[in-house]
Design an enzyme around this catalytic site. Structure first.
Site, mmCIF file in Angstrom:
data_model
loop_
_atom_site.group_PDB
_atom_site.id
_atom_site.type_symbol
_atom_site.label_atom_id
_atom_site.label_comp_id
_atom_site.label_asym_id
_atom_site.label_seq_id
_atom_site.Cartn_x
_atom_site.Cartn_y
_atom_site.Cartn_z
ATOM 1 N N PRO A 2 -47.630 33.885 17.335
ATOM 2 C CA PRO A 2 -46.769 34.764 18.137
ATOM 3 C C PRO A 2 -45.508 35.224 17.403
ATOM 4 O O PRO A 2 -44.843 34.431 16.746
ATOM 5 C CB PRO A 2 -46.407 33.897 19.347
ATOM 6 C CG PRO A 2 -46.761 32.506 18.978
ATOM 7 C CD PRO A 2 -47.798 32.564 17.916
ATOM 8 N N GLU A 3 -45.222 36.512 17.501
ATOM 9 C CA GLU A 3 -43.980 37.085 16.981
ATOM 10 C C GLU A 3 -43.293 37.776 18.160
ATOM 11 O O GLU A 3 -43.708 37.616 19.299
ATOM 12 C CB GLU A 3 -44.278 38.057 15.829
ATOM 13 C CG GLU A 3 -44.934 37.334 14.635
ATOM 14 C CD GLU A 3 -45.150 38.229 13.419
ATOM 15 O OE1 GLU A 3 -44.447 39.226 13.260
ATOM 16 O OE2 GLU A 3 -46.051 37.902 12.626
ATOM 17 N N LYS A 71 -37.949 34.714 18.645
ATOM 18 C CA LYS A 71 -39.139 34.024 19.137
ATOM 19 C C LYS A 71 -38.787 32.911 20.125
ATOM 20 O O LYS A 71 -39.641 32.115 20.484
ATOM 21 C CB LYS A 71 -39.926 33.449 17.957
ATOM 22 C CG LYS A 71 -40.361 34.505 16.938
ATOM 23 C CD LYS A 71 -41.128 33.856 15.803
ATOM 24 C CE LYS A 71 -41.163 34.745 14.584
ATOM 25 N NZ LYS A 71 -41.694 34.039 13.406
ATOM 26 N N ARG A 123 -51.879 23.193 18.369
ATOM 27 C CA ARG A 123 -51.336 22.589 17.141
ATOM 28 C C ARG A 123 -49.966 21.948 17.341
ATOM 29 O O ARG A 123 -49.469 21.278 16.447
ATOM 30 C CB ARG A 123 -51.315 23.638 16.038
ATOM 31 C CG ARG A 123 -52.751 24.100 15.723
ATOM 32 C CD ARG A 123 -52.843 24.911 14.482
ATOM 33 N NE ARG A 123 -52.346 24.201 13.317
ATOM 34 C CZ ARG A 123 -52.227 24.759 12.121
ATOM 35 N NH1 ARG A 123 -52.571 26.012 11.950
ATOM 36 N NH2 ARG A 123 -51.772 24.063 11.106
ATOM 37 N N ARG A 162 -28.686 40.104 0.089
ATOM 38 C CA ARG A 162 -29.905 39.266 0.092
ATOM 39 C C ARG A 162 -30.707 39.629 -1.145
ATOM 40 O O ARG A 162 -31.220 40.732 -1.247
ATOM 41 C CB ARG A 162 -30.760 39.526 1.337
ATOM 42 C CG ARG A 162 -29.981 39.549 2.632
ATOM 43 C CD ARG A 162 -29.937 38.207 3.296
ATOM 44 N NE ARG A 162 -29.139 38.305 4.522
ATOM 45 C CZ ARG A 162 -28.866 37.274 5.314
ATOM 46 N NH1 ARG A 162 -29.305 36.075 5.006
ATOM 47 N NH2 ARG A 162 -28.129 37.442 6.384
ATOM 48 N N ARG A 273 -46.636 32.811 1.889
ATOM 49 C CA ARG A 273 -47.346 33.576 2.922
ATOM 50 C C ARG A 273 -47.984 34.821 2.313
ATOM 51 O O ARG A 273 -47.443 35.422 1.388
ATOM 52 C CB ARG A 273 -46.377 34.006 4.031
ATOM 53 C CG ARG A 273 -45.562 32.872 4.648
ATOM 54 C CD ARG A 273 -46.418 31.866 5.394
ATOM 55 N NE ARG A 273 -47.151 32.467 6.492
ATOM 56 C CZ ARG A 273 -46.634 32.686 7.698
ATOM 57 N NH1 ARG A 273 -45.388 32.348 7.959
ATOM 58 N NH2 ARG A 273 -47.355 33.225 8.649
#
Ligand SMILES: [Zn+2]
Length: 283
Positions: A2-3, A71, A123, A162, A273
């Site tokens: 889920p995002e 989230k 999970r 960043r 990822r």
């Protein structure tokens, strides 16, 4: 996993199922969701630690509203709060009180009208923290594109300084709240930006396209998820049914690029990822 869009759909469902109602009874079937250690809320030691204490804290409480940032879901109760995170496989589902236990059911809230709102999580990376203090992960969140809006200027301010890749920066919840692996890839593809570029090196045109790409992928995710989980139905995450993949590049390495229709989509690994991208369309 889920995002932002899936969590927003969960928020809307919980709002419909719980807001204005009183929790008659609460039951915690797995103490791990209370956040003892590990997982989304793991570093935060707060919260009603034992299943009995959590159930007692929830019983009899009226639910005022359900908020969301990134989230994280935030249930505002008459006295106290619940901060909940779906982790990787968590879902809130609506059942009737006399329905049998769900497989992987971790917690339930029963309200008037024989409603039974259940948290299931195979999970168990998700959390349901019964606490008066927002967990650290929640306090450190960056702006939420849906709640706060997002334009090129705001995005530029968040990415300034960043030095990581723009893909990794987008997934950092302290930069922007709610974007994960899927929507970062989709937004970068829509914007035509190479996911390996340094986050602080995007120019004004890149930022405009990326802000628009983020807004678009979130809007489509919301529309698609709402369609699937129509009304009170259970949510399905893309990992559970790859045949229903609605995304342009996520999960599509080795396929023809949907934009240029010439290049094969490539997969690379960033920060552990996968990122799928088109070397021709994303510069
Ligand atoms: Zn392409």
């Amino acid at each position: 996993m889920p995002e932002l869009p899936e969590v927003e759909i969960a928020r809307r469902q919980l709002e419909k199922w719980l807001a204005g109602r009183t929790i008659r009874e609460a039951r915690v079937l797995d103490a791990r969701v209370l956040g003892a250690r590990g997982g989304a809320g793991g570093k935060n030691g707060a919260g009603a630690g034992t299943p009995d204490a959590a159930a007692r804290a929830l019983a009899g409480q009226r639910v005022r509203s359900i908020e969301r940032r990134g989230k994280w879901l935030h249930l505002v109760l008459a006295r106290g709060e619940v901060y909940a995170h779906l982790g990787m496989t968590g879902k809130w589902v609506l059942r009737r009180a006399d329905d049998p236990d769900e497989r992987f059911e971790k917690l339930r809230l029963e309200t008037s009208g024989e409603r039974s709102v259940r948290y299931v999580d195979a999970r168990v990376f998700g959390r349901v923290l019964v606490t008066n203090e927002a967990p650290a992960a929640c306090r450190e969140l960056g702006p939420d594109p849906l709640v706060d809006g997002l334009d090129a200027k705001a995005l530029g301010a968040r990415l300034a300084g960043r030095r990581r890749s723009v893909k990794e920066a987008l997934m950092d919840q302290t930069v922007l709240a709610g974007i994960g692996n899927i929507h970062a890839q989709e937004a970068l593809f829509r914007a035509g930006i190479d996911p390996r570029r340094r986050a602080d090196r995007l120019d004004a045109s890149d930022l405009r396209r990326l802000a628009a790409g983020i807004r678009k992928t979130i809007a489509l995710g919301l529309a698609d998820g709402t369609k699937q989980s129509s009304g009170d139905g259970d949510m399905t995450y893309v990992e559970e049914d790859e045949t229903a993949n609605p995304f342009l590049v996520y999960g599509r390495a080795g396929s023809r690029c949907p934009r240029c229709r010439r290049e094969t989509l490539q997969r690379l690994v960033q920060g552990g990822r996968s990122t799928v991208h088109c070397v021709r369309c994303q510069r």
